[in-house]
Design an enzyme around this catalytic site. Structure first.
Site, PDB file in Angstrom:
ATOM      1  N   ARG A 113      -0.012  29.239  53.712  1.00 22.50           N
ATOM      2  CA  ARG A 113      -0.930  29.840  54.848  1.00 22.50           C
ATOM      3  C   ARG A 113      -0.491  31.127  55.089  1.00 22.50           C
ATOM      4  NH1 ARG A 113      -0.225  28.097  60.785  1.00 22.50           N
ATOM      5  NH2 ARG A 113      -0.720  30.281  61.329  1.00 22.50           N
ATOM      6  N   ASN A 151      -6.748  33.063  62.233  1.00 24.15           N
ATOM      7  CA  ASN A 151      -5.879  31.948  62.565  1.00 24.15           C
ATOM      8  C   ASN A 151      -4.727  32.639  63.024  1.00 24.15           C
ATOM      9  OD1 ASN A 151      -5.713  28.992  63.062  1.00 24.15           O
ATOM     10  ND2 ASN A 151      -3.746  29.462  61.841  1.00 24.15           N
ATOM     11  N   GLU A 152      -4.258  32.513  64.243  1.00 22.16           N
ATOM     12  CA  GLU A 152      -2.798  33.007  64.834  1.00 22.16           C
ATOM     13  C   GLU A 152      -2.345  34.012  64.145  1.00 22.16           C
ATOM     14  OE1 GLU A 152      -1.506  28.466  65.798  1.00 22.16           O
ATOM     15  OE2 GLU A 152      -0.657  29.198  64.006  1.00 22.16           O
ATOM     16  N   GLU A 308      -5.817  25.066  70.382  1.00 29.48           N
ATOM     17  CA  GLU A 308      -5.272  24.011  69.568  1.00 29.48           C
ATOM     18  C   GLU A 308      -4.036  23.592  70.342  1.00 29.48           C
ATOM     19  OE1 GLU A 308      -3.384  25.150  65.567  1.00 29.48           O
ATOM     20  OE2 GLU A 308      -5.177  26.333  65.167  1.00 29.48           O
ATOM     21  N   TRP A 316       6.615  20.691  61.978  1.00 28.39           N
ATOM     22  CA  TRP A 316       7.388  22.046  61.628  1.00 28.39           C
ATOM     23  C   TRP A 316       8.700  22.358  62.409  1.00 28.39           C
ATOM     24  CZ3 TRP A 316       7.011  25.119  66.018  1.00 28.39           C
ATOM     25  CH2 TRP A 316       5.855  24.789  66.660  1.00 28.39           C
ATOM     26  N   GLU A 356       0.944  19.999  56.012  1.00 26.49           N
ATOM     27  CA  GLU A 356       0.795  19.410  57.730  1.00 26.49           C
ATOM     28  C   GLU A 356       0.493  18.035  57.508  1.00 26.49           C
ATOM     29  OE1 GLU A 356      -0.015  22.918  60.582  1.00 26.49           O
ATOM     30  OE2 GLU A 356      -1.533  22.702  59.220  1.00 26.49           O
ATOM     31  N   HIS A 359       1.409  16.202  60.489  1.00 27.94           N
ATOM     32  CA  HIS A 359       1.208  16.631  62.113  1.00 27.94           C
ATOM     33  C   HIS A 359       0.067  15.646  62.757  1.00 27.94           C
ATOM     34  CE1 HIS A 359      -0.431  19.325  64.818  1.00 27.94           C
ATOM     35  NE2 HIS A 359       0.453  20.159  64.715  1.00 27.94           N
TER      36      HIS A 359
END
Length: 672
Positions: A113, A151-152, A308, A316, A356, A359
């Protein structure tokens, strides 16, 4: 920020939904389980660029049409993402010059990502194109209630040293300084013979033989922030050509480094935040509260969305600690208590493949019979009972100063001590306030502070002259100011202020700092404060008083016998200075004295109980979170919206439980 109606009825509840990872028949199961869980909003499409535009200029929206239609048919609204945080393989192959280059010269490829170079014109064009095509297609779809750009931002891609970035940095500097003379003066390039005579010789602060010019580093941080934000605006404006729904992007509040959220919040229609517990922090719920208060503050008090968080462990960190029963419930409702009107997770269904897969998710690998899913369903039911809370606001009498530019500057190399970090001091002072039950806002040093009884400056290493005057005026007009050590040291160019350390604070504090006196780790140092002795560590300063009175004195160390804590009467108010690094416990007697000056009353609640009041038009809502292993009683009359329990005088909150009380009264302590 433009005013918009809230995207859902009641509290928004849901999470990231990535149906492209699953066969079509799973989608039907997903939406049925979402309805069971009370989900009313999901974010879709955030990492799907390669599917939406499989080849440059060729689009496939068929699968997304099906997903959005299925969600709409089941009463679930869509926060539609632009997929620009994950450029497809064809983009890297077609535009290799757009790759991010690290400080040491490594070009980063695909397979993860993270965006390409924020300064790449090819990336800007491609991201605006896909955002515009999505908006053209779905602008009028009744399911789409909000746009989720990227995203972020800043994670994992922040600083970029590619040729495109270096060229853009030069243009940014030309616009900022106008001439090389202006640049050389701002950067102090006479030091170490760094004077620039040609613009082509000015570069990014890449790897050097020694530490780079700190003023250059600081400007590069500002430039990075501006470039990332320009990417957001580029996509937002492409959407705005077709669509009118509110636009957001997910911040990371206290976990953000490359983005100045005071500036970013002006560009979004709804502020949203991602927050994940940090496993080494055994009091992670305090850091969670800090992040929530900071998010509400950059939103200027308006309701915001927790975009989120995790139902249990992340994947992570070095040790990915699972949340214990009830912890997810407390985390979610703490965010709500501190102003969030939306509670979302990453992600809906746990991924079987990819980085992930470990996660946690709302629907974990263990399925619907799992504890986590049962808690997800229970939380959805509880949030459904809290619709009337939406739109109410949190008010605070105390502000904590927070400035990302000061963070960028203070955390550069070659500071007097590695043990004095921006975030560490913010957390210490915030935690003391949290443990005292004092609700706080965060504020920029140049904000209007007149509405606060007390302003706390834990980490104001970089402080402009305008900010110094603002704080002096605040004190003169009757405010109480508490400043921590290593403050007002440099100006906006990371140059020591004329007049020496602390010069912009001299009026408010009645002192200057002659010298910094870091303490060796093996040395014991303490401060005598109003007859009590409190331990300190790592740091002391040689203060020269100019009107301030001594309230605490060093015992031991290089500043033995010198003033450590001072109080200065200026106008109608008081300016306090703490010239050393006190831990959370040692700050208690200091804050007690400061509270008395400011007229701030600690809550008197038992340790481990946090209470925040949201104020509505007709009612107040007391959100009480009990982190203790035993029940606690609050003297608050009213109705618990979660249980329906009514009480004239007090409510008992079980161990590890949360109450949301509709009341018109403020809470009083009374734990047991």
């Amino acid at each position: 920020m433009t005013e918009f109606g809230w995207p859902t009825e009641g509290i928004s509840y849901g999470g990231d939904y990535n149906p492209e990872q699953w066969p079509r028949h799973v989608w039907d199961e997903d939406v049925a389980l979402m309805r069971e869980a009370g989900v009313n909003l999901v974010s879709v499409g955030i990492f799907s660029w390669a599917l939406l535009e499989p080849r440059e200029g060729e689009y496939d929206f068929g699968w997304l049409d099906d997903v959005i239609g299925l969600l709409h048919a089941n009463g679930i609204a869509v926060d539609l993402g632009t997929p620009t945080a994950a450029p497809p393989a064809w983009f890297y192959a077609t535009y290799p010059q757009a790759r991010v280059v690290t400080r040491d010269g490594t070009a980063l490829g695909p397979g993860s990502r993270g965006m390409v170079s924020p300064s790449s014109p090819e990336y800007r064009a491609a991201s605006a194109r896909i955002a515009g095509e999505l908006a053209r297609r779905y602008a009028d779809h009744p399911a789409v209630v909000m746009w989720h750009i990227h995203n972020e931002y800043g994670a994992p891609v922040g600083e970029d040293f590619s040729p495109a970035s270096v060229a853009a940095f030069r243009e940014w500097l030309r616009a900022r300084y106008g001439s090389l003379d202006g640049l050389n003066a701002a950067w102090g390039t006479a030091f170490w013979g760094q004077v620039y005579g040609e613009w082509e010789h000015v570069g990014a602060p890449a790897a050097t033989a020694s530490t780079p010019n700190p003023a250059q580093r600081l400007d590069f941080a500002r430039f990075t922030d501006d470039q990332l934000r320009a990417c957001f605006v580029n996509e937002r404006d492409a959407i705005r050509q077709h669509a009118a729904q509110p636009v957001t992007t997910n911040f990371m509040a206290h976990q953000s480094y490359n983005t100045d959220l005071w500036r970013w919040a002006r560009e979004v229609d709804v502020v949203s935040d991602d927050h994940y517990l940090w496993s080494p922090d055994e009091d992670g719920h305090v850091g969670l509260a800090l992040s929530a208060d900071l998010t509400r503050s950059v939103a200027r008090g308006k309701p915001w969305i927790l975009m989120e968080h995790s139902t249990s462990a992340v994947n992570w960190q070095g040790h990915n600690i699972a949340k214990r029963p009830g912890e997810m419930h407390r985390n979610a409702l703490t965010h709500l208590g501190r102003g969030a009107d939306g509670i979302l997770f990453f992600q809906w269904r746990a991924s079987r493949s990819g980085a992930e897969k470990f996660h946690s998710a709302m629907l974990p690998h263990a399925g619907t019979g799992s504890r986590v899913f049962r808690e997800v369903v229970d939380l959805g039911a509880k949030l459904g009972r809290l619709s009337e809370v939406r739109g109410s606001r949190v008010r605070a009498d105390v502000a904590v100063l927070y400035d990302w530019e000061s963070l960028w500057a203070q955390d550069l190399e070659w500071r007097p001590s590695d043990e004095l970090g921006f975030r560490e001091r913010v957390r210490a002072y915030y935690e003391r306030l949290w443990r005292d039950g004092v609700t706080v806002d965060f504020a920029h040093p140049e904000d209007d502070l007149s509405g606060y009884r007390l302003v706390v400056a834990p980490s104001s290493y970089l402080l402009t002259q305008a900010a110094g005057k603002n704080l002096a005026d605040y004190v003169a007009q009757g405010g109480t100011l508490l400043v921590s050590c290593f403050a007002g040291v440099v100006d906006e160019h990371d140059a020591v202020h004329e007049g020496g350390f602390g010069a912009p604070l001299r009026t408010a504090l009645g002192l200057t700092v002659e010298e910094f006196l870091p303490v060796r780790p093996q040395h014991d140092v303490a401060v005598d404060l109003d007859g009590a002795t409190v331990p300190t560590a790592a740091w002391s300063e040689h203060l020269v008083l100019d009107g301030a009175e001594v309230r605490g004195t060093y015992r031991g160390g290089p500043a033995d016998g010198m003033p450590a804590i001072t109080r200065h009467a200026h106008g109608e108010g008081q300016g306090w200075y703490v010239s050393t690094r006190l831990d959370v416990a040692a700050l208690a007697p200091v804050l007690a004295a400061v509270y008395a000056d400011a007229g701030v009353e600690p809550s008197g609640l038992p340790e481990g109980v946090e209470v925040v009041v949201r104020h509505g038009d007709a009612h107040d809502y007391v959100v009480a979170v009990n982190h203790r292993d035993e029940p606690v009683t609050l003297a608050v009359p009213g109705t618990d919206l979660l249980t329906g329990t009514e009480a004239d005088q007090q409510h008992e909150i079980g161990a590890g439980e949360v109450a949301v009380l509709r009341t018109t009264a403020r809470p009083q302590g009374g734990g047991r």
